[in-house]
Design an enzyme around this catalytic site. Structure first.
Site, mmCIF file in Angstrom:
data_model
loop_
_atom_site.group_PDB
_atom_site.id
_atom_site.type_symbol
_atom_site.label_atom_id
_atom_site.label_comp_id
_atom_site.label_asym_id
_atom_site.label_seq_id
_atom_site.Cartn_x
_atom_site.Cartn_y
_atom_site.Cartn_z
ATOM 1 N N PRO A 84 -4.304 11.665 4.471
ATOM 2 C CA PRO A 84 -4.220 11.265 5.881
ATOM 3 C C PRO A 84 -5.468 10.519 6.349
ATOM 4 O O PRO A 84 -5.442 9.879 7.398
ATOM 5 C CB PRO A 84 -4.096 12.612 6.623
ATOM 6 N N GLU A 111 -5.869 21.600 -0.508
ATOM 7 C CA GLU A 111 -6.732 21.008 0.528
ATOM 8 C C GLU A 111 -7.181 19.588 0.170
ATOM 9 O O GLU A 111 -7.827 18.920 0.973
ATOM 10 C CB GLU A 111 -7.977 21.877 0.752
ATOM 11 N N ARG A 149 9.998 -2.791 -5.266
ATOM 12 C CA ARG A 149 11.064 -3.674 -4.790
ATOM 13 C C ARG A 149 10.574 -5.090 -4.485
ATOM 14 O O ARG A 149 11.391 -5.980 -4.271
ATOM 15 C CB ARG A 149 11.807 -3.042 -3.608
ATOM 16 N N ASP A 164 14.111 -8.568 4.847
ATOM 17 C CA ASP A 164 13.670 -7.224 5.225
ATOM 18 C C ASP A 164 13.087 -7.161 6.628
ATOM 19 O O ASP A 164 12.500 -8.129 7.096
ATOM 20 C CB ASP A 164 12.526 -6.755 4.309
#
Ligand code: 4GT
Length: 246
Positions: A84, A111, A149, A164
């Site tokens: 994160p 963690e 992709r 897309d």
């Protein structure tokens, strides 16, 4: 494109690698995905991969030694750690990564990993969004999927990525298939007209309309960068007037 993934849970990748587009891309040797078990790089009798954090606080941290040993062989690749704390993944970043010859993704667990691994080996830290997961395996699959992709040949020619969402900085237009009417619900007439130019303009307008309503930040960005064509600016004005008139 070769992608190495370091994980404590190799089994999590089985389904991902054995179905549909990714499976075919591997069979056709368009991508090579190398799952590496971090535990294989432990040298102690108990194959210990984690330990308690210095300073306390609970949870477990992945020990540096197995990761150092595993990564020593992979220095020629672009090394990514998912967490994160990383730079948020966008289609622009995916496009950049798809140009690499070889990348390595470290999937953390518990963690996270000892910071010295990041300092010593990691070129880029990537987050897939502002939320917390139990491990980096799903982010590793997401990054791998998004890159794969874009590799020429992976999507075949029937599905192309030029259409897309985000390819042109806009959201996608609505899609319909047969039947033309279902339970009284109709497909927009223009799509049945066979008039290719009108269909193209309708799709462009729907794409801009959705982006204007759902992601005004993306419209602002495109205006700022002068990325709209004359036609697109005309459609945007029509949309604004239609919405004001409601
Ligand atoms: C969220 C993300 C991520 C986690 C994200 C280290 C141990 C991180 C657990 C891991 N959570 N990884 N990459 N938003 N959790 O990208």
């Amino acid at each position: 494109m070769k992608i190495n993934i370091l994980t404590l849970f190799p089994e999590m990748f089985k389904g991902f690698l054995s179905e549909s587009i990714i499976k075919r891309a591997i069979e056709n040797e368009l991508i090579k995905i190398n799952i590496i078990n971090i535990r294989d790089y432990t040298f102690d009798k108990h194959k210990q991969v984690d330990d308690t954090p210095f300073g306390g606080g609970g949870g477990m941290v992945l020990k540096p030694e197995p990761l150092f040993r595993a990564l020593e062989n992979l220095k020629n690749s672009k090394i990514i750690y998912t967490s994160p704390q990383g730079e948020t993944l966008t289609q622009d970043l995916v496009k950049e990564l798809s140009k690499e010859e070889e990348i390595t993704i470290i999937a953390g667990h518990y963690e996270g990993i000892d910071e010295r691994v990041i300092d010593e080996f990691v070129d880029l830290e990537i987050s897939i969004g502002d939320y917390v997961l139990t491990g980096g395996e799903l982010p590793a699959m997401i990054i791998t999927d998004a890159i794969s992709r874009l590799i020429p040949g992976v999507l075949g020619n029937s599905a192309s990525y030029e259409n897309d969402s985000f390819y042109n900085g806009l959201l996608d237009y609505p899609h319909y298939t047969r039947p033309a009417e279902y339970n009284g619900l109709k497909v927009p007439d223009v799509l049945l007209s066979g008039h290719h130019k009108n269909i193209e303009i309708w799709r462009k307008k729907e794409s801009i309309k959705r982006t204007y309503i759902r992601r005004p930040d993306l419209i602002k960005e495109k205006l700022k960068n002068k990325e709209f064509s004359k036609l697109e600016l005309k459609l945007l004005n029509e949309i604004k007037n239609e919405i004001e008139g409601e």
